[in-house]
Design a protein around this motif. Structure first.
Motif, short mmCIF file in Angstrom:
data_model
loop_
_atom_site.label_atom_id
_atom_site.label_comp_id
_atom_site.label_asym_id
_atom_site.label_seq_id
_atom_site.Cartn_x
_atom_site.Cartn_y
_atom_site.Cartn_z
N HIS A 87 0.83 -1.22 0.00
CA HIS A 87 0.00 0.00 0.00
C HIS A 87 0.86 1.26 0.00
N HIS A 114 6.24 -1.60 -9.28
CA HIS A 114 5.34 -1.85 -8.15
C HIS A 114 3.99 -2.38 -8.65
N GLN A 115 3.48 -1.77 -9.71
CA GLN A 115 2.19 -2.21 -10.25
C GLN A 115 2.26 -3.62 -10.80
N LYS A 116 3.40 -3.98 -11.39
CA LYS A 116 3.58 -5.33 -11.90
C LYS A 116 3.62 -6.35 -10.77
N GLY A 147 -0.12 -5.62 -8.73
CA GLY A 147 -1.35 -5.49 -9.51
C GLY A 147 -2.04 -4.15 -9.37
N ARG A 148 -1.43 -3.22 -8.66
CA ARG A 148 -2.02 -1.88 -8.46
C ARG A 148 -0.93 -0.92 -8.03
N LEU A 149 -1.23 0.38 -8.15
CA LEU A 149 -0.31 1.40 -7.68
C LEU A 149 -0.45 1.57 -6.17
N GLY A 173 -1.01 3.39 -2.45
CA GLY A 173 -1.86 4.48 -1.97
C GLY A 173 -1.03 5.67 -1.50
N LYS A 220 -3.51 9.55 -9.94
CA LYS A 220 -3.46 8.08 -9.87
C LYS A 220 -3.16 7.57 -8.48
N ILE A 221 -2.46 8.39 -7.67
CA ILE A 221 -2.04 7.97 -6.33
C ILE A 221 -2.58 8.98 -5.32
#
Length: 469
Positions: A150, A361-363, A366-368, A370, A391-392
């Motif tokens: 997160h 990190h997204q790879k 699966g998400r960016l 917080g 996006k964040i």
């Protein structure tokens, strides 16, 4: 088919009873690391593929026997080396002398490997393999709920190479003494190939030492430097031409060589020929600086004859304005687990590392994240920050230079300040990598081994983080 064995055929580790809490913690750490390796056989399989290429089918088939040590044993020995912060020789002695560590690495009562064998095994594991095993460990930590992803923080540091401080006179002396060693070795097996010339080691070293003494004196003594550099450069140019002629002579057809001497000379030529173009570059940069008064750009210099990949890095740090090594980018989640790293041959622009770190990190998750925290070096423009904030939710990157009211309000926000406090934690982790795992200076030779050394340290750091309860 490769005869190299991947895994150790053994049961769970058995630990001796101890009343000392510190010893219990020591055993527990290795027990947990052993469990993590057993739960992730892909890690050993990935390392095994590299080892099998170099020490697998060819060597096993030719000798008609299986390798003495499994790929898992090699990996575990390297883990002990990093966890105990030892060199190859020290790691072998430490394991050989400890019944507990013998069980951990899986050698049992067998004869322990030689430190030179361990060195060869480490060199066989490529830098890409260490990245893969770190990715496997990241996926495992995420799947088991040990890390959430997160929050993300990022920073760069410099890992120095094992070289002496580079000076023109020092590099010229290095060139002469190394090529002099080459000529001596060839002379021992083929005197005719060398001829009647003699080496001038004492004279060249005396010039080098005189330049060192004069360099530390006042401006009046600087005038004498040119008169000292001229013969020093002349001696180095002579030995460069001499060594080149010897290399050409080695490769000419000769009938008076035995095949052993011929193979030995070819091996010598291959080992030392690489120093000739580097020596030419050393002479060129010395001439341009000393006699032409030119400010030679760092991109056109070499700073070590033995580690020509090394880069000069100016970071403006008090007490250490110049560093010789490579920049390493490190990204870390809240649980102090390093989810990604990158070693750069040339120093990158700091803000260009933000997007690749977020993509990594997204790879992995699966998400960016917080929350994304970084220092002011990552600042590119307010437009880029506003783009990231779409996006964040929380982007804790301070602005360089003056701020208007809106920008001041943004940085005075409690969430922004909390993000900056979170960012400061990566400084402690970098210090931990350098103090405990020896990442302050890389003692491995060559660019490939430099990258692999950083990757292996990050992997072992992550194992320690996961071993904590």
């Amino acid at each position: 088919m490769s005869k190299r064995i991947k895994f150790n055929r053994q049961g769970e580790l058995e630990f001796k009873a101890s009343r000392l809490n510190i010893t219990k913690k020591y055993y527990k750490k290795y027990e947990r690391i052993s469990q993590i390796i057993n739960e992730n056989p892909e890690i050993v399989e990935t390392v095994h593929r590299d080892l099998a290429k170099v020490f697998g089918a060819k060597k096993g088939t030719k000798q008609g026997r299986k390798p003495k040590f499994t790929s898992e044993t090699i990996l575990r020995v390297l883990i002990v080396k990093h966890l105990e912060d030892l060199d190859y020789r020290g790691a072998v002695i430490r394991i050989d002398d400890s019944e507990f560590l013998r069980r951990f690495v899986g050698v049992g009562l067998k004869l322990m490997m030689d430190y030179s064998t361990l060195c060869d095994m480490f060199k066989a594991i490529g830098p890409g393999t260490w990245k893969k095993v770190n990715d496997i460990l990241t996926a495992y930590a995420h799947e088991t709920g040990r890390i959430s992803g997160h929050e993300l923080r990022r920073d760069t540091t410099v890992v120095e190479a094992n070289i002496h401080y580079p000076t023109d006179s020092g590099l010229l002396w290095d060139t002469y003494r190394v090529l002099g060693r080459f000529i001596d070795k060839v002379r021992q097996v083929d005197y005719a190939l060398i001829g009647q010339k003699r080496l001038q080691r004492k004279k060249v070293k005396k010039l080098y030492m005189q330049i060192n003494r004069q360099s530390s004196k006042r401006a009046k003594a600087q005038k004498r430097l040119k008169s000292l550099y001229k013969p020093l450069i002349g001696h180095v140019e002579n030995i460069l031409m001499w060594a080149d002629q010897v290399c050409e002579g080695i490769h000419q057809e000769r009938t008076d060589y035995t095949w052993e001497v011929d193979a030995y000379l070819l091996e010598l030529g291959q080992e030392y020929k690489k120093y000739i173009p580097l020596g030419v570059q050393v002479v060129d940069q010395a001439r341009r600086r000393i006699f032409d008064g030119e400010q030679v750009p760092n991109e056109e210099k070499i700073f070590s004859l033995f580690e020509p990949h090394v880069e000069l890095i100016k970071r403006g740090k008090a007490g250490k304005p110049l560093e010789f090594g490579h920049v390493v980018n490190i990204q870390q989640v809240k649980e102090k687990f390093i989810t990604g790293y990158e070693v750069f041959k040339t120093k990158p622009v700091e803000h260009s590392l933000v997007d690749p770190s977020l993509a990594k990190h997204q790879k992995s998750f699966g998400r960016l994240p917080g929350l994304y925290a970084d220092d002011k070096g990552a600042y590119e423009s307010m437009e880029k920050l506003y783009e990231l904030e779409k996006k964040i939710p929380i982007v804790a990157i301070g602005k360089k230079g003056k701020r208007n009211r809106q920008e001041q309000a943004r940085e005075n926000d409690p969430l922004f300040k909390l993000g900056q406090k979170f960012r400061a934690g990566i400084e402690g982790s970098i210090s931990f990598l350098k103090r405990i795992f020896g990442l302050a200076k890389c003692f491995y030779k060559g660019w490939k081994s430099f990258q692999a050394g950083v990757g292996s340290v990050v992997f072992c750091h992550n194992l320690v983080i996961l071993s904590r309860e």
